[in-house]
Design an enzyme around this catalytic site. Sequence first.
Site, PDB file in Angstrom:
ATOM      1  N   ASP C  16     -97.636  58.651  15.980  1.00 20.62           N
ATOM      2  CA  ASP C  16     -97.436  58.321  14.522  1.00 20.62           C
ATOM      3  C   ASP C  16     -98.269  57.306  14.437  1.00 20.62           C
ATOM      4  O   ASP C  16     -99.120  57.450  13.215  1.00 20.62           O
ATOM      5  CB  ASP C  16     -96.206  58.054  14.231  1.00 20.62           C
ATOM      6  CG  ASP C  16     -94.976  59.536  14.131  1.00 20.62           C
ATOM      7  OD1 ASP C  16     -95.539  60.314  14.610  1.00 20.62           O
ATOM      8  OD2 ASP C  16     -93.979  59.101  13.911  1.00 20.62           O
ATOM      9  N   ARG C  98     -87.922  42.610  14.306  1.00 23.95           N
ATOM     10  CA  ARG C  98     -89.212  42.927  13.102  1.00 23.95           C
ATOM     11  C   ARG C  98     -89.765  41.626  12.919  1.00 23.95           C
ATOM     12  O   ARG C  98     -90.968  41.597  12.679  1.00 23.95           O
ATOM     13  CB  ARG C  98     -88.217  43.659  11.967  1.00 23.95           C
ATOM     14  CG  ARG C  98     -87.862  45.038  12.444  1.00 23.95           C
ATOM     15  CD  ARG C  98     -88.682  45.908  13.342  1.00 23.95           C
ATOM     16  NE  ARG C  98     -88.254  47.265  13.571  1.00 23.95           N
ATOM     17  CZ  ARG C  98     -88.707  47.970  14.481  1.00 23.95           C
ATOM     18  NH1 ARG C  98     -89.578  47.690  15.300  1.00 23.95           N
ATOM     19  NH2 ARG C  98     -88.401  49.227  14.439  1.00 23.95           N
ATOM     20  N   ASP C 127     -86.375  48.966   8.425  1.00 21.33           N
ATOM     21  CA  ASP C 127     -87.589  48.203   8.829  1.00 21.33           C
ATOM     22  C   ASP C 127     -88.633  47.883   8.084  1.00 21.33           C
ATOM     23  O   ASP C 127     -89.317  46.826   8.060  1.00 21.33           O
ATOM     24  CB  ASP C 127     -87.953  49.120  10.023  1.00 21.33           C
ATOM     25  CG  ASP C 127     -87.225  49.021  11.237  1.00 21.33           C
ATOM     26  OD1 ASP C 127     -86.132  47.894  11.320  1.00 21.33           O
ATOM     27  OD2 ASP C 127     -86.922  50.112  11.965  1.00 21.33           O
ATOM     28  N   SER C 181     -84.920  60.184  16.582  1.00 17.89           N
ATOM     29  CA  SER C 181     -85.678  59.241  16.358  1.00 17.89           C
ATOM     30  C   SER C 181     -85.012  57.916  17.245  1.00 17.89           C
ATOM     31  O   SER C 181     -83.743  57.594  17.266  1.00 17.89           O
ATOM     32  CB  SER C 181     -85.909  58.730  15.188  1.00 17.89           C
ATOM     33  OG  SER C 181     -86.539  57.456  14.993  1.00 17.89           O
TER      34      SER C 181
END
Lengths: 408, 408, 408, 408
Positions: C16, C98, C127, C181
């Site tokens: 990705d 993050r 996110d 995921s």
Amino acid sequence: MSAPKKVVLAYSGGLDTSIILKWLQTEYGCEVVTFTADLGQGEELEPARKKAELLGIKPENIFIEDVREEFVRDFVFPMFRANAQYEGLYLLGTSIARPLISKRLIEIAEATGADAVAHGATGKGNDQVRFELSAYALNPEIKVIAPWREWDLTSRTKLLAFAEENQIPIAKDKRGEAPFSVDANLLHTSSEGKVLEDPAVQAPDYVYQRTVHPEDAPDTPEYIEIAFEKGDPVAINGEAMSPATLLTALNEYGGKHGIGRLDLVEGRFVGMKSRGIYETPGGTILLEAHRGIESITMDRGAMHLKDQLMPQYAELIYNGFWFSPEREMLQAAIDRSQEHVTGTVRVKLYKGLASTVGRWSDHSLYSEAHVTFEEDAGAYDQKDAAGFIKLNALRLRLLATRNRRVAK
Amino acid sequence: MSAPKKVVLAYSGGLDTSIILKWLQTEYGCEVVTFTADLGQGEELEPARKKAELLGIKPENIFIEDVREEFVRDFVFPMFRANAQYEGLYLLGTSIARPLISKRLIEIAEATGADAVAHGATGKGNDQVRFELSAYALNPEIKVIAPWREWDLTSRTKLLAFAEENQIPIAKDKRGEAPFSVDANLLHTSSEGKVLEDPAVQAPDYVYQRTVHPEDAPDTPEYIEIAFEKGDPVAINGEAMSPATLLTALNEYGGKHGIGRLDLVEGRFVGMKSRGIYETPGGTILLEAHRGIESITMDRGAMHLKDQLMPQYAELIYNGFWFSPEREMLQAAIDRSQEHVTGTVRVKLYKGLASTVGRWSDHSLYSEAHVTFEEDAGAYDQKDAAGFIKLNALRLRLLATRNRRVAK
Amino acid sequence: MSAPKKVVLAYSGGLDTSIILKWLQTEYGCEVVTFTADLGQGEELEPARKKAELLGIKPENIFIEDVREEFVRDFVFPMFRANAQYEGLYLLGTSIARPLISKRLIEIAEATGADAVAHGATGKGNDQVRFELSAYALNPEIKVIAPWREWDLTSRTKLLAFAEENQIPIAKDKRGEAPFSVDANLLHTSSEGKVLEDPAVQAPDYVYQRTVHPEDAPDTPEYIEIAFEKGDPVAINGEAMSPATLLTALNEYGGKHGIGRLDLVEGRFVGMKSRGIYETPGGTILLEAHRGIESITMDRGAMHLKDQLMPQYAELIYNGFWFSPEREMLQAAIDRSQEHVTGTVRVKLYKGLASTVGRWSDHSLYSEAHVTFEEDAGAYDQKDAAGFIKLNALRLRLLATRNRRVAK
Amino acid sequence: MSAPKKVVLAYSGGLDTSIILKWLQTEYGCEVVTFTADLGQGEELEPARKKAELLGIKPENIFIEDVREEFVRDFVFPMFRANAQYEGLYLLGTSIARPLISKRLIEIAEATGADAVAHGATGKGNDQVRFELSAYALNPEIKVIAPWREWDLTSRTKLLAFAEENQIPIAKDKRGEAPFSVDANLLHTSSEGKVLEDPAVQAPDYVYQRTVHPEDAPDTPEYIEIAFEKGDPVAINGEAMSPATLLTALNEYGGKHGIGRLDLVEGRFVGMKSRGIYETPGGTILLEAHRGIESITMDRGAMHLKDQLMPQYAELIYNGFWFSPEREMLQAAIDRSQEHVTGTVRVKLYKGLASTVGRWSDHSLYSEAHVTFEEDAGAYDQKDAAGFIKLNALRLRLLATRNRRVAK
């Protein structure tokens, strides 16, 4: 509690604490050390020394100190960083002075080898709690003597009799009973009791001691500019001042314009409600100005958190928990928020009202480019608002959908 | 979003919303329903009907309503039960009106089969958020049209050109630009923008529309008595009044005495700071009086909890979350606290200041028997305070002991 | 937003982000800098370098870093000082990683003269918000590119086609769609989507990647001792370890004993609810142990305040406001509370459960002398409790008296 | 306090409260009424009747009641709506029973014309506070007698001597000292004191009375489904049950699987820390399941507010303020949030752990349409996220811009 041998007494030099002084000597046969502080209450201190000597206190046991700068710098200003108001209104003028007095009592006890401290607060009020919690927090082994909770001098007559028996001089105006009780320091004057005990009845004019009646204040407004650095005021009209000097100057401005009067019924920590008349002239201006400078220099998230924490912070100070870990935690958060609270506020003073009318700062977060009604040159894209609203609304829409579904 | 077929527009009858009306017709080719509410903004509504008709709205699609009583009873008074002030000062006069307007827009949409609502708020402000969050919370399927975020009429010139092209009458005084923008309802008038955009500069006198300058207010104080029942005001000087009538009367008192002006820089929900001039004459008196009656009728524990919840409650209203479950939870808690907030407060009005000077109630918690400086006949045992303090101090003493131990 | 010229991409080396890399080059014609961080996700990083080179990234534009120690020391441990749990349960494993990634993206952008950053988070999740709020907070001028919100590669088929067109190697197992995921770092592994989308259905066993099934965990409990200093763990079973080493070791203990699994439906900041399976083996042990050591070393007042602040603190981290003044204010308060959170906790690990079974500390506030059922030698005077209760009850008694009076 | 004439005693029938019964008769010469409640502590009540009769209590003065349903319905379940945990962990099993006992004591006092109540809690613990605050809140005139704070029976030897002198039967196993002290009711069993006084030492196995050791629990997990209505559990595995029946069933499940053990050091309201071993088998399952059903049925805003209020709510219950206006305010808010907390949760029980593995509800807010990784048919527009983030970031960007500016 074993009997105390040496006691540090918070001593004003007045009749009541003189009686306590003597009572400690006679009741416990202990050595007495006196501590008299200038917190800005507006009384001379030297008479207290004379009186202590007269009552047999050794010169080395008489401590008289001007603690005004420490009071304002380390207690009043940190508290004002929080915009603290107890029950929405009270600026905590009495509450904030008590921990400083206790701190010095404990320090003097340690310096003079005393094993106890004593104070003149009654058993009904908050001040006993504030004195004693602070004392215990600073010295867990200290003995605390609160004569008003112990002795049998429960009426004015008995007190005067005790004074006479013990050759304590009684000023003429202390023969009769005062129509109300007063506490004062650089931040405020509080009056309560007796003529003030019916909360339905307006306080008589003569209660006010530090502010003119708004009706008697000047008919023309006065404007002052207060400069702040990191949340604390540092100058008035461009003139830099020490903390106590600055608060003294604000008191003069406020007093002259009838600013800072408060007639309040409040919930005491010991459980009953009481009515007080407070005069906080400088503090009232300071609160207004501090909010003014915060309004352009402090981020919204920080401000809202601070506003949310404030009532608990104020309650802790009111209840006597200045020296507690939770007050210190809140202070750490509050102080962290003040790093950029730097700039100048213009305040209008008129007939009892202090109003911010302008504020500016190099640290300003106000962005005319963003807020303007005029063309903003791309600073802000109005279309962003659509997505902002859509996602803020999403949970409400899911909720409404659910509620409609189950209502069927 | 598919194109709307029928839109309910919040329509004031003024130039801007008339342009929106026309734009909706031309841009979307959709049927327009107008909703014009009397919230106490002080403008006649019938001209709005005429203008809507002139712009081709069918009579059955013109809704003109006096919602003043609902506004005060169901929105303003519940909010005042909380003593809500955003960022410590703002009485939320604009914020609290928006959910009511949205509620009626949605109800009218459902009654007329409209699939969309539209409003005239810009993309920079809070009002768009308030309108839309309320609309979505009440009807999750509704479409919302915010022309200011969509169209290209981005300057005054373009707007006027559009108006002329579309035969929208332009009042002479609307040719030029207003020096600031105004919103008004029964609770307040707010002014912002343009001449007010520099927060360092004092607002010019002509901005104020609803209150005299304190300097021009009567030289003699006026006293009024406000009676409360379960937290809401119900009478002034003994005369019972409906909610809107009462607030109108308070506005007159406040306006006459120059009460309720606020010059504020606030943090908008959309992220920038803005400066507003607010006039909330009646609301300012009401807040003071409500705190006054709470002070003798509400328990300390309840009051402190309420004070602590208030900033979040105010933030929710400011941000547009009136119709949210968390606002309703807080309201449930607040309303629970008001059961005994019944009694009367005497307020002094003078030159910009509203001050509580007396309060009384059959529901009073104030006990002179407990608080008195006089003999209390055993109502309170001062010796209890010793144990109270000892146990409140215990954790602080254990802490001090530990800290001393590990410091060694 | 003008077109970016040079973009720092958070690059995992996977399919990705490789597609994103290529898309940035083709869509914007801009230079791409890659940042690949070892946060403890358990993948080798060198393949990412190879792949970046293959996709034409200049060697000086490839940044590969092991940030595990910084991650644990400056993000994970400060957060655990707060005992932070979002919605009562979630240990914030993804949320806390993050801000660190954004911080490095911004630093690298400044070092390489890039004017934009890019990430591979979708437009539905939290996110994107966390990455971007952090980025903007650290560099208000930065451009942020979120390809998933921009491009038209909206299906797996389109993505693979783009990859093939652009010579991006596709691993065999990436041809089909993953059944769910995954995000992983040293603190946790989260799994969501697809087979997990029905919250009524138990997560299949193969979802769990980092912890054994409790049923498969050892049949004998294991005990470990974790030592803390000022709120942070510093040693296990007497062996001092660096932050990342310690958390790695705790993960091994937890994983072996099936500890730290959580099946949660949570409210995302963007408004919808989602279901996640979290595995936080070491963090779950750490939370238990941290509470254990706090229980004997932290004052009650401090602890209760901290507990009360925690939900907001957790919400701020979850929502992406790590770099916000209000998170920093709360951190200041929390850190202030940890000064004496020093000592050792013994934890039992068994079949999914971590339980504190003992704790000791030189900083302990626990006083056997006070609490003992035995003779306490005067440490505590039970009679104090009478006054303590009497005054705590006073307001309740005044309330009951009032309520009885008005009920008549 | 004048001497009591008639006292209602919380009477267990055990040795200690029998001694109190006799002591009240001899010390105060007053009539004694006994109240013995079945709160689910697992003891038969009829022996208490016999013993009271033996000690000379008139039959009409002996009150023996099964209050289990009231206990669970009106105290336990309302508390669990809040997910209340004191100091993050304790489920308040003892705390929540005290107000019910006090309520019945006061009601019986009013019914029998008694002027006092008495309890067997010591002067060191929380229970005295809980009993007495509740009693005073319900009857401000009541006298409260706490023999442990008054008498001189300060050692086991003296107690036994008093019992013998007064012909109080002493069970054989009461001759020696119990190795720890126990309190039990339908919600939990708590053990403390003596062998448990060193918090460093693991509690011996024999302390646990109500739960098997996890090591001895079944090797196969068991799954149960708990149905909720408006926040309260109403059925297990499809079988509707009354509150007490349901909690009893949950206790059996929990006890069998070793669920709900807690070894805690907690901060008592009276100021010291104490160590308790709690077993709350059913309550631990209930908390897990309640959070599970809330997770899909409760709005995020409501949940976060509730989480934020919880620590204060738990503290109020722990400290004995169940009957306080602030607890009632919080309850009103909490109850408001539970209107749609209706649905079913599937919980896995295994070796000490209760884990939610599935949940479903007609009232669900979970929208697979919104959250899906698959094509969402327009339910959610990812582009909205850009504006959402931009405006959430705006204040942070203005802040960063300011900070950079002043740093220069």
